[in-house]
Scaffold this motif. Structure first.
Motif, PDB file in Angstrom:
ATOM      1  N   ALA A  73       9.113   3.524   1.509  1.00 48.75           N
ATOM      2  CA  ALA A  73       8.014   2.852   2.226  1.00 48.75           C
ATOM      3  C   ALA A  73       8.290   1.376   2.497  1.00 48.75           C
ATOM      4  O   ALA A  73       7.386   0.561   2.541  1.00 48.75           O
ATOM      5  CB  ALA A  73       6.692   3.037   1.491  1.00 48.75           C
ATOM      6  N   ARG A  74       9.565   1.014   2.717  1.00 47.30           N
ATOM      7  CA  ARG A  74       9.896  -0.368   3.088  1.00 47.30           C
ATOM      8  C   ARG A  74       9.945  -0.535   4.602  1.00 47.30           C
ATOM      9  O   ARG A  74       9.876  -1.656   5.110  1.00 47.30           O
ATOM     10  CB  ARG A  74      11.225  -0.782   2.469  1.00 47.30           C
ATOM     11  CG  ARG A  74      11.131  -0.929   0.953  1.00 47.30           C
ATOM     12  CD  ARG A  74      12.445  -1.299   0.323  1.00 47.30           C
ATOM     13  NE  ARG A  74      12.882  -2.642   0.704  1.00 47.30           N
ATOM     14  CZ  ARG A  74      14.084  -3.128   0.393  1.00 47.30           C
ATOM     15  NH1 ARG A  74      14.939  -2.399  -0.299  1.00 47.30           N
ATOM     16  NH2 ARG A  74      14.425  -4.337   0.771  1.00 47.30           N
ATOM     17  N   TRP A  76       8.937   1.882   8.468  1.00 43.66           N
ATOM     18  CA  TRP A  76       8.401   3.127   9.013  1.00 43.66           C
ATOM     19  C   TRP A  76       9.058   3.431  10.336  1.00 43.66           C
ATOM     20  O   TRP A  76       9.510   2.536  11.036  1.00 43.66           O
ATOM     21  CB  TRP A  76       6.883   3.139   9.093  1.00 43.66           C
ATOM     22  CG  TRP A  76       6.223   2.103   9.955  1.00 43.66           C
ATOM     23  CD1 TRP A  76       5.955   0.812   9.627  1.00 43.66           C
ATOM     24  CD2 TRP A  76       5.728   2.285  11.292  1.00 43.66           C
ATOM     25  NE1 TRP A  76       5.331   0.173  10.667  1.00 43.66           N
ATOM     26  CE2 TRP A  76       5.174   1.057  11.707  1.00 43.66           C
ATOM     27  CE3 TRP A  76       5.692   3.359  12.174  1.00 43.66           C
ATOM     28  CZ2 TRP A  76       4.594   0.881  12.946  1.00 43.66           C
ATOM     29  CZ3 TRP A  76       5.116   3.172  13.416  1.00 43.66           C
ATOM     30  CH2 TRP A  76       4.574   1.955  13.785  1.00 43.66           C
ATOM     31  N   TRP A  94      10.224  -0.119  12.122  1.00 45.37           N
ATOM     32  CA  TRP A  94       9.232  -1.176  11.960  1.00 45.37           C
ATOM     33  C   TRP A  94       9.099  -1.542  10.489  1.00 45.37           C
ATOM     34  O   TRP A  94       9.186  -0.677   9.617  1.00 45.37           O
ATOM     35  CB  TRP A  94       7.880  -0.699  12.485  1.00 45.37           C
ATOM     36  CG  TRP A  94       7.925  -0.340  13.935  1.00 45.37           C
ATOM     37  CD1 TRP A  94       8.325   0.850  14.479  1.00 45.37           C
ATOM     38  CD2 TRP A  94       7.607  -1.175  15.030  1.00 45.37           C
ATOM     39  NE1 TRP A  94       8.268   0.789  15.858  1.00 45.37           N
ATOM     40  CE2 TRP A  94       7.821  -0.444  16.214  1.00 45.37           C
ATOM     41  CE3 TRP A  94       7.144  -2.494  15.116  1.00 45.37           C
ATOM     42  CZ2 TRP A  94       7.594  -0.990  17.475  1.00 45.37           C
ATOM     43  CZ3 TRP A  94       6.909  -3.023  16.370  1.00 45.37           C
ATOM     44  CH2 TRP A  94       7.137  -2.272  17.540  1.00 45.37           C
ATOM     45  N   VAL A  96       7.273  -2.655   6.935  1.00 48.50           N
ATOM     46  CA  VAL A  96       6.023  -2.382   6.231  1.00 48.50           C
ATOM     47  C   VAL A  96       5.795  -3.563   5.299  1.00 48.50           C
ATOM     48  O   VAL A  96       6.689  -3.931   4.527  1.00 48.50           O
ATOM     49  CB  VAL A  96       6.111  -1.063   5.422  1.00 48.50           C
ATOM     50  CG1 VAL A  96       4.865  -0.859   4.576  1.00 48.50           C
ATOM     51  CG2 VAL A  96       6.321   0.123   6.340  1.00 48.50           C
ATOM     52  N   GLU A 100       1.473  -2.474   1.432  1.00 49.79           N
ATOM     53  CA  GLU A 100       0.815  -1.767   2.525  1.00 49.79           C
ATOM     54  C   GLU A 100       1.268  -0.319   2.562  1.00 49.79           C
ATOM     55  O   GLU A 100       2.388  -0.018   2.907  1.00 49.79           O
ATOM     56  CB  GLU A 100       1.164  -2.463   3.851  1.00 49.79           C
ATOM     57  CG  GLU A 100       0.364  -1.966   5.038  1.00 49.79           C
ATOM     58  CD  GLU A 100       0.703  -2.777   6.274  1.00 49.79           C
ATOM     59  OE1 GLU A 100       1.492  -2.290   7.088  1.00 49.79           O
ATOM     60  OE2 GLU A 100       0.186  -3.893   6.405  1.00 49.79           O
ATOM     61  N   ASN A 101       0.408   0.581   2.144  1.00 50.65           N
ATOM     62  CA  ASN A 101       0.738   1.996   2.117  1.00 50.65           C
ATOM     63  C   ASN A 101      -0.122   2.757   3.119  1.00 50.65           C
ATOM     64  O   ASN A 101      -0.895   3.629   2.762  1.00 50.65           O
ATOM     65  CB  ASN A 101       0.522   2.565   0.704  1.00 50.65           C
ATOM     66  CG  ASN A 101       1.532   2.008  -0.264  1.00 50.65           C
ATOM     67  OD1 ASN A 101       2.679   1.821   0.076  1.00 50.65           O
ATOM     68  ND2 ASN A 101       1.091   1.724  -1.478  1.00 50.65           N
ATOM     69  N   LEU A 104       0.701   5.934   8.916  1.00 43.75           N
ATOM     70  CA  LEU A 104       0.733   5.525  10.319  1.00 43.75           C
ATOM     71  C   LEU A 104       0.931   6.732  11.206  1.00 43.75           C
ATOM     72  O   LEU A 104       1.950   7.400  11.128  1.00 43.75           O
ATOM     73  CB  LEU A 104       1.860   4.510  10.541  1.00 43.75           C
ATOM     74  CG  LEU A 104       1.730   3.244   9.695  1.00 43.75           C
ATOM     75  CD1 LEU A 104       3.003   2.419   9.776  1.00 43.75           C
ATOM     76  CD2 LEU A 104       0.547   2.425  10.143  1.00 43.75           C
TER      77      LEU A 104
END
Length: 106
Positions: A73-74, A76, A94, A96, A100-101, A104
């Motif tokens: 999750a670094r 997306w 992009w 993240v 911020e989880n 999207l």
């Protein structure tokens, strides 16, 4: 087995697994992940080939490390677009923000 601890697939040949052990043990994988994450942060919305051209990073290193960053999750994976380098459709990448989880959906 892919991911942070062993970046080789179960179906890869033995030398790939040996290389994966080396990349993890020496810290190369983490260093490359940090470089890939920084590239995405500096140039959001580019394809991996566009990122390579913009940063001078190896395109294949980016192609290996970006999905790992997705798993952690670094970054997306965004919508596809026509890559300005290859002229074919490719996904965009992009950043993240830390903490911020968000799920999207595009």
């Amino acid at each position: 087995m892919t991911g942070l601890n062993h970046p080789a697939r179960d179906t890869d040949i033995g030398t790939s697994h040996e290389a994966a052990v080396h990349v993890v043990a020496t810290g190369i994988q983490a260093w490359q992940q940090d470089r890939a994450a920084a590239a995405v942060k500096a140039h959001p919305g580019l394809t991996s080939m566009e990122l390579a051209k913009a940063t001078g990073h190896d395109r294949y290193m980016l192609a290996r490390r970006l999905p790992e960053l997705l798993d952690t999750a670094r970054v997306w994976r965004g919508p596809k677009k026509t890559c300005k380098v290859s002229r074919i459709s490719a996904c965009t990448w992009w950043p993240v923000a830390p903490g911020e989880n968000l799920a999207l959906g595009l």
